[in-house]
Design a protein around this motif. Structure first.
Motif, PDB file in Angstrom:
ATOM      1  N   SER A 120       0.881  -0.828  -0.133  1.00 20.22           N
ATOM      2  CA  SER A 120      -0.318   0.106  -0.262  1.00 20.22           C
ATOM      3  C   SER A 120       0.623   0.780   0.645  1.00 20.22           C
ATOM      4  O   SER A 120       1.473   1.497   0.261  1.00 20.22           O
ATOM      5  CB  SER A 120      -1.224   0.268   1.369  1.00 20.22           C
ATOM      6  OG  SER A 120      -0.067   0.061   2.103  1.00 20.22           O
ATOM      7  N   ALA A 121      -0.282   2.605  -0.500  1.00 19.97           N
ATOM      8  CA  ALA A 121       0.615   3.365  -0.103  1.00 19.97           C
ATOM      9  C   ALA A 121       1.143   3.735   1.101  1.00 19.97           C
ATOM     10  O   ALA A 121       2.116   4.331   1.172  1.00 19.97           O
ATOM     11  CB  ALA A 121      -0.020   4.754  -1.380  1.00 19.97           C
ATOM     12  N   ASN A 163       6.852   5.334  -6.937  1.00 16.97           N
ATOM     13  CA  ASN A 163       5.272   6.712  -6.903  1.00 16.97           C
ATOM     14  C   ASN A 163       5.381   6.789  -5.766  1.00 16.97           C
ATOM     15  O   ASN A 163       4.365   7.871  -5.422  1.00 16.97           O
ATOM     16  CB  ASN A 163       3.483   6.175  -6.557  1.00 16.97           C
ATOM     17  CG  ASN A 163       4.180   5.699  -8.974  1.00 16.97           C
ATOM     18  OD1 ASN A 163       4.517   6.551  -9.678  1.00 16.97           O
ATOM     19  ND2 ASN A 163       3.049   4.571  -9.128  1.00 16.97           N
ATOM     20  N   ASN A 164       6.408   7.049  -5.325  1.00 18.11           N
ATOM     21  CA  ASN A 164       6.074   8.088  -3.389  1.00 18.11           C
ATOM     22  C   ASN A 164       7.311   9.693  -3.831  1.00 18.11           C
ATOM     23  O   ASN A 164       8.249   9.433  -3.327  1.00 18.11           O
ATOM     24  CB  ASN A 164       6.479   7.328  -2.953  1.00 18.11           C
ATOM     25  CG  ASN A 164       5.890   7.885  -0.893  1.00 18.11           C
ATOM     26  OD1 ASN A 164       6.602   9.037  -0.885  1.00 18.11           O
ATOM     27  ND2 ASN A 164       5.514   7.678  -0.396  1.00 18.11           N
ATOM     28  N   ALA A 165       6.530  10.485  -3.872  1.00 22.67           N
ATOM     29  CA  ALA A 165       7.846  11.921  -4.108  1.00 22.67           C
ATOM     30  C   ALA A 165       8.492  12.068  -2.978  1.00 22.67           C
ATOM     31  O   ALA A 165       9.525  12.239  -2.709  1.00 22.67           O
ATOM     32  CB  ALA A 165       7.180  12.891  -4.590  1.00 22.67           C
ATOM     33  N   VAL A 169      12.480  12.275  -2.252  1.00 26.10           N
ATOM     34  CA  VAL A 169      13.743  12.353  -2.024  1.00 26.10           C
ATOM     35  C   VAL A 169      13.561  11.836  -0.160  1.00 26.10           C
ATOM     36  O   VAL A 169      15.403  12.760  -0.173  1.00 26.10           O
ATOM     37  CB  VAL A 169      12.791  13.935  -1.577  1.00 26.10           C
ATOM     38  CG1 VAL A 169      13.427  15.339  -0.777  1.00 26.10           C
ATOM     39  CG2 VAL A 169      12.218  14.489  -3.032  1.00 26.10           C
ATOM     40  N   LYS A 170      13.729  11.337   0.235  1.00 28.33           N
ATOM     41  CA  LYS A 170      14.028  10.956   1.775  1.00 28.33           C
ATOM     42  C   LYS A 170      15.652  10.206   1.408  1.00 28.33           C
ATOM     43  O   LYS A 170      16.614   9.853   2.406  1.00 28.33           O
ATOM     44  CB  LYS A 170      12.989  10.607   2.766  1.00 28.33           C
ATOM     45  CG  LYS A 170      14.016   9.832   4.012  1.00 28.33           C
ATOM     46  CD  LYS A 170      12.277   9.513   4.500  1.00 28.33           C
ATOM     47  CE  LYS A 170      13.145   9.499   6.140  1.00 28.33           C
ATOM     48  NZ  LYS A 170      11.878   9.401   6.951  1.00 28.33           N
ATOM     49  N   ILE A 171      15.136   9.265   0.605  1.00 26.59           N
ATOM     50  CA  ILE A 171      16.235   7.982   0.548  1.00 26.59           C
ATOM     51  C   ILE A 171      17.979   8.432   0.270  1.00 26.59           C
ATOM     52  O   ILE A 171      18.675   8.469   0.253  1.00 26.59           O
ATOM     53  CB  ILE A 171      16.097   7.582  -0.785  1.00 26.59           C
ATOM     54  CG1 ILE A 171      14.278   6.214  -0.203  1.00 26.59           C
ATOM     55  CG2 ILE A 171      16.702   5.761  -0.806  1.00 26.59           C
ATOM     56  CD1 ILE A 171      13.989   5.562  -1.251  1.00 26.59           C
ATOM     57  N   PRO A 172      17.953   9.635  -1.477  1.00 30.77           N
ATOM     58  CA  PRO A 172      18.886  10.053  -1.366  1.00 30.77           C
ATOM     59  C   PRO A 172      19.851  10.851  -0.021  1.00 30.77           C
ATOM     60  O   PRO A 172      20.890  10.141   0.166  1.00 30.77           O
ATOM     61  CB  PRO A 172      18.436  10.761  -2.264  1.00 30.77           C
ATOM     62  CG  PRO A 172      17.895  10.669  -2.968  1.00 30.77           C
ATOM     63  CD  PRO A 172      16.773   9.842  -2.723  1.00 30.77           C
ATOM     64  N   LYS A 173      18.811  11.675   0.339  1.00 29.48           N
ATOM     65  CA  LYS A 173      19.304  12.308   1.991  1.00 29.48           C
ATOM     66  C   LYS A 173      19.911  11.037   3.006  1.00 29.48           C
ATOM     67  O   LYS A 173      21.076  11.817   3.003  1.00 29.48           O
ATOM     68  CB  LYS A 173      18.422  12.962   2.429  1.00 29.48           C
ATOM     69  CG  LYS A 173      17.912  14.575   1.656  1.00 29.48           C
ATOM     70  CD  LYS A 173      16.546  15.156   2.193  1.00 29.48           C
ATOM     71  CE  LYS A 173      16.336  16.159   1.286  1.00 29.48           C
ATOM     72  NZ  LYS A 173      15.288  16.807   2.029  1.00 29.48           N
TER      73      LYS A 173
END
Length: 188
Positions: A120-121, A163-165, A169-173
């Motif tokens: 799920s999203a 499909n989760n903006a 962004v969080k993963i690279p940070k």
């Protein structure tokens, strides 16, 4: 046009009518339906109609109650599923943090988070908010030579990002991209 009946003692009755604001009376024979019989018949018809309306209303209430019961059951089921997923996410992340040196636990944790994120999203967002991304990146950094951990963690990082903006962004940070590139280089 309005019609009214007035009974006479000998069984006959008068029928009065108002047509175009003119009142007329007609004497009706006694062998026809008397006024009291007509009123009794009309009263019985009204009672039957009222009973039918009440039965229809009762059936509608039952149908509404059934729909509400079904909706409540569905809401509870979804709530229980969400609680179970929340518990699972928290347990997995907690276990991964408690046993950072255990490659088997890290691989299983990565696989569980990947599976939950694919469902799920909402899970994708809650995994990230609950420290799941950090746990995945840490597992990859702590077990660079373990192909099972690397493969499971790669999939686990992909699923929350898809499909989760917010997560993209969080993963690279949190160092997720570097960990993915290193895993691909070390395990071609």
């Amino acid at each position: 046009m309005e019609t009214a009946f007035q009974a006479l003692p000998d069984g006959r009755h008068f029928q009065s009518r108002v047509v175009n604001k003119v009142l007329t009376f007609v004497l009706v024979r006694g062998d026809e339906e008397s006024c009291s019989e007509r009123f009794a018949r009309l009263a019985k018809q009204r009672e039957e109609e009222a009973q039918e309306v009440e039965e229809a209303a009762a059936a509608a209430r039952q149908a509404q109650e059934a729909l509400e019961t079904e909706a409540e059951a569905k809401r509870k089921e979804e709530e229980e599923r969400a609680i179970a997923s929340a518990d699972a996410r928290a347990v997995v992340v907690k276990r991964m943090r408690e046993h950072p040196a255990n490659a088997a636990i890290q691989r299983e944790g990565c696989e569980a988070l990947a599976s939950l994120a694919a469902k799920s999203a909402e899970n994708k967002t809650l995994i990230a908010r609950g420290g799941g991304i950090e746990a995945l990146v840490t597992a990859m950094k702590d077990h660079p030579a373990h192909p099972g951990v690397q493969q499971a963690a790669c999939r686990a990082l992909f699923n929350p990002a898809y499909n989760n903006a917010e997560n993209t962004v969080k993963i690279p940070k949190l160092g997720g991209i570097e960990a993915l590139l290193k895993a691909m280089k070390d395990h071609p």
